[in-house]
Scaffold this active site. Structure first.
Site, PDB file in Angstrom:
ATOM      1  N   PHE A 132       0.467  -4.224  11.047  1.00 16.15           N
ATOM      2  CA  PHE A 132      -0.417  -4.780  10.013  1.00 16.15           C
ATOM      3  C   PHE A 132       0.201  -4.478   8.653  1.00 16.15           C
ATOM      4  O   PHE A 132       0.485  -3.329   8.342  1.00 16.15           O
ATOM      5  CB  PHE A 132      -1.829  -4.182  10.088  1.00 16.15           C
ATOM      6  CG  PHE A 132      -2.773  -4.839   9.126  1.00 16.15           C
ATOM      7  CD1 PHE A 132      -3.409  -6.031   9.460  1.00 16.15           C
ATOM      8  CD2 PHE A 132      -3.001  -4.315   7.861  1.00 16.15           C
ATOM      9  CE1 PHE A 132      -4.256  -6.679   8.570  1.00 16.15           C
ATOM     10  CE2 PHE A 132      -3.845  -4.952   6.959  1.00 16.15           C
ATOM     11  CZ  PHE A 132      -4.473  -6.131   7.318  1.00 16.15           C
ATOM     12  N   ASP A 217       6.399   0.922   5.935  1.00 15.78           N
ATOM     13  CA  ASP A 217       5.066   0.691   5.371  1.00 15.78           C
ATOM     14  C   ASP A 217       4.231   1.946   5.591  1.00 15.78           C
ATOM     15  O   ASP A 217       3.771   2.222   6.696  1.00 15.78           O
ATOM     16  CB  ASP A 217       4.437  -0.527   6.065  1.00 15.78           C
ATOM     17  CG  ASP A 217       3.035  -0.842   5.548  1.00 15.78           C
ATOM     18  OD1 ASP A 217       2.423   0.049   4.930  1.00 15.78           O
ATOM     19  OD2 ASP A 217       2.558  -1.964   5.774  1.00 15.78           O
ATOM     20  N   LYS A 246      -3.467   3.056  -0.371  1.00 14.60           N
ATOM     21  CA  LYS A 246      -4.683   3.758   0.060  1.00 14.60           C
ATOM     22  C   LYS A 246      -4.962   5.121  -0.590  1.00 14.60           C
ATOM     23  O   LYS A 246      -5.709   5.205  -1.549  1.00 14.60           O
ATOM     24  CB  LYS A 246      -4.681   3.877   1.579  1.00 14.60           C
ATOM     25  CG  LYS A 246      -4.847   2.503   2.270  1.00 14.60           C
ATOM     26  CD  LYS A 246      -5.023   2.664   3.745  1.00 14.60           C
ATOM     27  CE  LYS A 246      -5.162   1.330   4.489  1.00 14.60           C
ATOM     28  NZ  LYS A 246      -6.495   0.761   4.456  1.00 14.60           N
TER      29      LYS A 246
END
Ligand code: PLP
Length: 391
Positions: A132, A217, A246
């Site tokens: 993702f 990532d 995040k």
């Protein structure tokens, strides 16, 4: 009453109005334990005083000036990020950072950088099935979940997917049009599936042999979540590009893309930009987050709390497997629907999510206490007993 918000999320069952540390309260005054941290964002817990004070002080001083002018805080945060990635604290940073506002934007930056660095005709980014990387059109295509692509074709050209943790599949997918490989150290949204050190070592070797960028990532795994500052640090390799978001702002939107200096040099003024990236407000939050994480040795906390939580969960009836790294954990359930279990947990005051149809994801704040872990496991034990009777 019909919602004024677009229906991109399932209708929420709870409205939270206040948070402190690991705790949340809803609009009816009910208390919850937050073992999801807003999807691995509030790693220092809700309403952290150091972050709140930094935001208040900055809001009174200077919020925004645009990237046409220098800001005092962004270079300081970039230097800290560089030191955390490289483990080196020299006069000159080893890499350079582009600040943005989200994980998808951090990956967009990496993808554009890979294209500019590779040159015309050498632009393909290879990523893994089950990955993702975001919801913008390019990062959606990088995301290795074809079902999510279906309704949005045509997607931007230049993405290819290979089997996860299979170096031979990666080698077979390479041709001269490929410029970079983009991987998560732990596939978060894909079900909390850690890569192996052997796989990352093989990818590093393949990228070196073929002259490709190895881009990692770390949007979900970065900033101590896995028990190290970055997930790739479990695997004994150093990537060329690292994306993050995040936890960097503990709830304040901020993302970043780090690249080795010689790679970052592919970008020249005018190649990439964002109005809000690196704004004094967001970087003041990030500076406070990183200082606090260093002060409390957040990776060590994640390792200790992760070990306690994993050990306790492993002996709960209804749990088939516990996997993950540090405090990014999936609980594979034995014949219990994870969505049913997550809903029941919420009813019982515990916030978790169903990361797959059969697994719950737990990602509590890194500051979670032993008592909070014990309480969460007690709630989950009851929830799984109830869910397995209903199943
Ligand atoms: N990359 C990874 C690994 C993620 O887990 C996410 C979000 O969950 C993203 C990228 C996208 O981040 P954002 O939602 O901030 O755009």
């Amino acid at each position: 009453m019909s919602s004024p918000l677009m229906s991109t999320y399932a209708p929420p069952r709870v409205m939270f109005v206040r948070g402190e540390g690991t705790q949340l309260w809803d609009d009816k005054g009910k208390r919850y334990l937050d073992f999801l941290s807003g999807l691995a964002v509030t790693s220092l817990g809700h309403s952290h005083p150091a972050v709140a004070e930094a935001l208040y002080a900055q809001a009174k001083t200077l919020l925004h000036t645009s990237n046409l002018f220098a800001t005092p805080i962004a270079p300081e945060v970039a230097t800290t990020i560089d030191a955390l990635i490289t483990g080196e604290d020299g006069d000159e940073t080893i890499g350079q950072v582009f600040f943005c506002n989200s994980g998808a934007e951090a990956n967009e930056c990496a993808i554009k950088l890979a294209r500019k660095w590779g040159g015309r005709g050498r632009h393909v980014v290879v990523s893994a099935y089950g990955s993702f990387h975001g919801r913008t059109l390019a990062t959606l295509h990088a995301t290795g979940q074809p079902a999510k692509h279906e309704v949005f074709w045509p997607l931007p050209e230049g993405f290819r997917h290979v089997a996860w943790c299979d170096p031979d599949a990666l080698e077979a997918a390479l041709d001269p049009s490929v410029s970079a490989v983009l991987l998560e150290p732990v596939q978060g949204e894909g079900g909390v599936n850690p890569a192996t050190a052997e796989y990352f070592a093989a990818v590093r070797r393949i990228c070196d042999e073929r002259g490709l960028l190895f881009m990692v990532d770390e949007v979900q795994t970065g900033f101590a979540r896995t028990g190290r500052w970055f997930g790739f640090q479990h695997m004994g390799v150093r990537p060329d590009v690292v994306t993050m978001a995040k936890a960097l702002g503990n709830g304040v939107p901020i993302g970043a893309c780090w690249a080795r200096r010689d790679v970052a040099a592919a970008f020249v003024p005018g190649d990439h930009a964002t109005t809000f990236g690196g704004t004094p407000l967001a970087t003041s939050a990030a500076r406070a987050v990183l200082a606090e994480m260093r002060r409390i040795d957040a990776p060590a906390l994640a390792r200790a709390a992760g070990a306690r939580l994993t050990e306790q969960l492993s002996s709960v009836a209804g749990v088939k497997e516990v996997r993950g790294l540090g405090l990014l954990i999936a609980v594979e359930l034995d014949g219990i629907d994870a969505k049913v279990a997550a809903d029941l947990a919420l009813d019982n005051g515990l916030v978790v999510n169903a990361v797959t149809a059969s697994a719950l994801r737990l990602a509590p704040p890194l500051t979670v206490s032993d008592e909070e872990i014990d309480e969460a496991v007690r709630i989950l034990t009851g929830v799984l007993a109830e869910a397995s009777q209903a199943a």
